[in-house]
Design a protein around this motif. Structure first.
Motif, short mmCIF file in Angstrom:
data_model
loop_
_atom_site.label_atom_id
_atom_site.label_comp_id
_atom_site.label_asym_id
_atom_site.label_seq_id
_atom_site.Cartn_x
_atom_site.Cartn_y
_atom_site.Cartn_z
N PRO A 148 0.77 -1.27 -0.02
CA PRO A 148 0.01 -0.01 0.30
C PRO A 148 0.94 1.27 -0.03
O PRO A 148 0.81 2.21 0.97
N ILE A 149 1.69 1.26 -1.15
CA ILE A 149 2.67 2.55 -0.97
C ILE A 149 2.26 3.13 -2.42
O ILE A 149 2.65 2.48 -3.35
N GLY A 150 2.23 4.41 -2.31
CA GLY A 150 2.17 5.24 -3.73
C GLY A 150 0.89 5.64 -4.07
O GLY A 150 -0.09 5.35 -3.48
N ILE A 151 0.84 6.32 -5.35
CA ILE A 151 -0.52 6.70 -5.83
C ILE A 151 -0.89 5.97 -6.91
O ILE A 151 -0.30 5.53 -7.70
N GLY A 152 -2.13 5.96 -7.15
CA GLY A 152 -2.76 5.21 -8.25
C GLY A 152 -2.70 3.87 -8.08
O GLY A 152 -2.25 3.12 -9.07
N LEU A 153 -2.98 3.08 -7.05
CA LEU A 153 -2.70 1.65 -6.97
C LEU A 153 -3.80 1.08 -7.60
O LEU A 153 -5.05 1.52 -7.56
N THR A 154 -3.45 -0.05 -8.28
CA THR A 154 -4.41 -0.84 -9.19
C THR A 154 -4.37 -2.31 -8.39
O THR A 154 -3.28 -2.58 -8.21
N GLY A 155 -5.55 -2.85 -8.52
CA GLY A 155 -5.31 -4.48 -8.00
C GLY A 155 -5.59 -4.21 -6.28
O GLY A 155 -6.03 -3.36 -5.80
N GLU A 156 -5.47 -5.57 -6.06
CA GLU A 156 -5.71 -5.80 -4.47
C GLU A 156 -4.63 -5.27 -3.80
O GLU A 156 -3.27 -5.79 -4.10
N VAL A 157 -4.82 -4.59 -2.74
CA VAL A 157 -3.72 -3.96 -1.72
C VAL A 157 -3.48 -4.89 -0.54
O VAL A 157 -4.61 -5.34 -0.17
N ALA A 158 -2.45 -4.90 -0.05
CA ALA A 158 -2.17 -5.89 0.89
C ALA A 158 -2.40 -5.10 2.34
O ALA A 158 -2.21 -3.93 2.31
N ASP A 159 -2.76 -5.71 3.38
CA ASP A 159 -3.29 -4.84 4.52
C ASP A 159 -2.21 -4.75 5.44
O ASP A 159 -1.18 -5.73 5.66
N PRO A 160 -1.97 -3.44 5.78
CA PRO A 160 -0.68 -3.19 6.41
C PRO A 160 -0.86 -3.59 8.03
O PRO A 160 0.12 -3.42 8.78
N LEU A 161 -2.20 -3.70 8.47
CA LEU A 161 -2.23 -3.94 9.98
C LEU A 161 -1.41 -5.26 10.37
O LEU A 161 -0.84 -5.02 11.46
N PRO A 162 -1.83 -6.45 9.88
CA PRO A 162 -1.08 -7.64 10.25
C PRO A 162 0.50 -7.25 10.61
O PRO A 162 1.27 -8.03 11.27
N GLN A 163 0.84 -6.66 9.13
CA GLN A 163 2.40 -6.47 9.41
C GLN A 163 3.00 -5.62 10.43
O GLN A 163 3.82 -6.03 11.11
N ALA A 164 2.15 -4.46 10.72
CA ALA A 164 2.71 -3.47 11.80
C ALA A 164 2.48 -4.25 13.35
O ALA A 164 3.07 -4.19 14.16
N LEU A 165 1.41 -5.38 13.40
CA LEU A 165 1.18 -5.98 14.87
C LEU A 165 2.32 -6.79 14.76
O LEU A 165 2.83 -7.39 15.86
N MET A 166 2.71 -7.48 13.67
CA MET A 166 3.73 -8.59 13.85
C MET A 166 5.30 -7.95 13.92
O MET A 166 6.03 -8.85 14.71
N ILE A 167 5.43 -6.92 13.48
CA ILE A 167 6.54 -6.32 13.88
C ILE A 167 6.73 -6.00 15.43
O ILE A 167 7.89 -6.34 15.84
N THR A 168 5.51 -5.61 15.75
CA THR A 168 5.25 -5.56 17.47
C THR A 168 5.73 -6.83 18.11
O THR A 168 6.43 -7.06 19.17
N ALA A 169 5.30 -7.93 17.68
CA ALA A 169 5.41 -9.12 18.14
C ALA A 169 6.95 -9.88 17.90
O ALA A 169 7.19 -10.45 19.10
N ILE A 170 7.58 -9.37 17.02
CA ILE A 170 8.78 -9.68 16.98
C ILE A 170 9.64 -9.04 17.99
O ILE A 170 10.49 -9.84 18.59
N VAL A 171 9.74 -7.71 18.25
CA VAL A 171 10.29 -7.12 19.19
C VAL A 171 9.74 -7.69 20.57
O VAL A 171 10.61 -7.94 21.34
N ILE A 172 8.48 -7.91 20.98
CA ILE A 172 8.13 -8.40 22.26
C ILE A 172 8.88 -9.96 22.25
O ILE A 172 9.37 -10.37 23.42
N GLY A 173 8.99 -10.80 21.44
CA GLY A 173 9.38 -12.25 21.28
C GLY A 173 10.90 -12.28 21.52
O GLY A 173 11.37 -12.89 22.35
#
Length: 118
Positions: free
Chosen positions: A60-85
């Motif tokens: 989900p980066i940039g302007i004029g995205l076409t197609g299905e966009v990846a959800d950034p929320l699980p990625q942000a949560l998993m970065i937090t989970a990595i730090v906690i782990g």
């Protein structure tokens, strides 16, 4: 069934999770238990990152995205989970080191017996 359809992120993460569960249940070594917990944590992160992932998704980066966009929320949560782990692993290894120096064993049962004698 084709092999490429069988080897997905979800299936690999489930296999890794149960390998970690086996390591927790079958081994009495404290260090192997810590490693098994880390394997389980990594498999959970892989599972959450691979849910609903398709090859057509774009970041989900940039302007004029076409197609299905990846959800950034699980990625942000998993970065937090990595730090906690990493923090939990570092803390458990520190506790293991002091436990080993105090009781002189890496076996759960032997440490429990030595604690009961005191």
């Amino acid at each position: 069934m084709q092999i490429d359809k069988l080897i997905t992120g979800e299936n690999v993460s489930l296999a890794l999770f149960f390998i970690g569960v086996y390591g927790i249940i079958a081994r009495r070594n404290i260090l192997k238990s810590i490693i098994s917990l880390s394997i389980m944590q990594a498999s959970i992160i892989l599972f959450f990152l691979s849910i609903r992932h398709t090859d057509q998704m774009v970041p989900p980066i940039g302007i004029g995205l076409t197609g299905e966009v990846a959800d950034p929320l699980p990625q942000a949560l998993m970065i937090t989970a990595i730090v906690i782990g990493v923090s939990v692993t570092a803390l458990s290894l520190t506790m293991f080191t002091s436990l080993y120096h105090k009781y002189g064993s890496t076996n759960w049962k032997k440490v429990k017996q030595k604690r009961g004698d005191q």
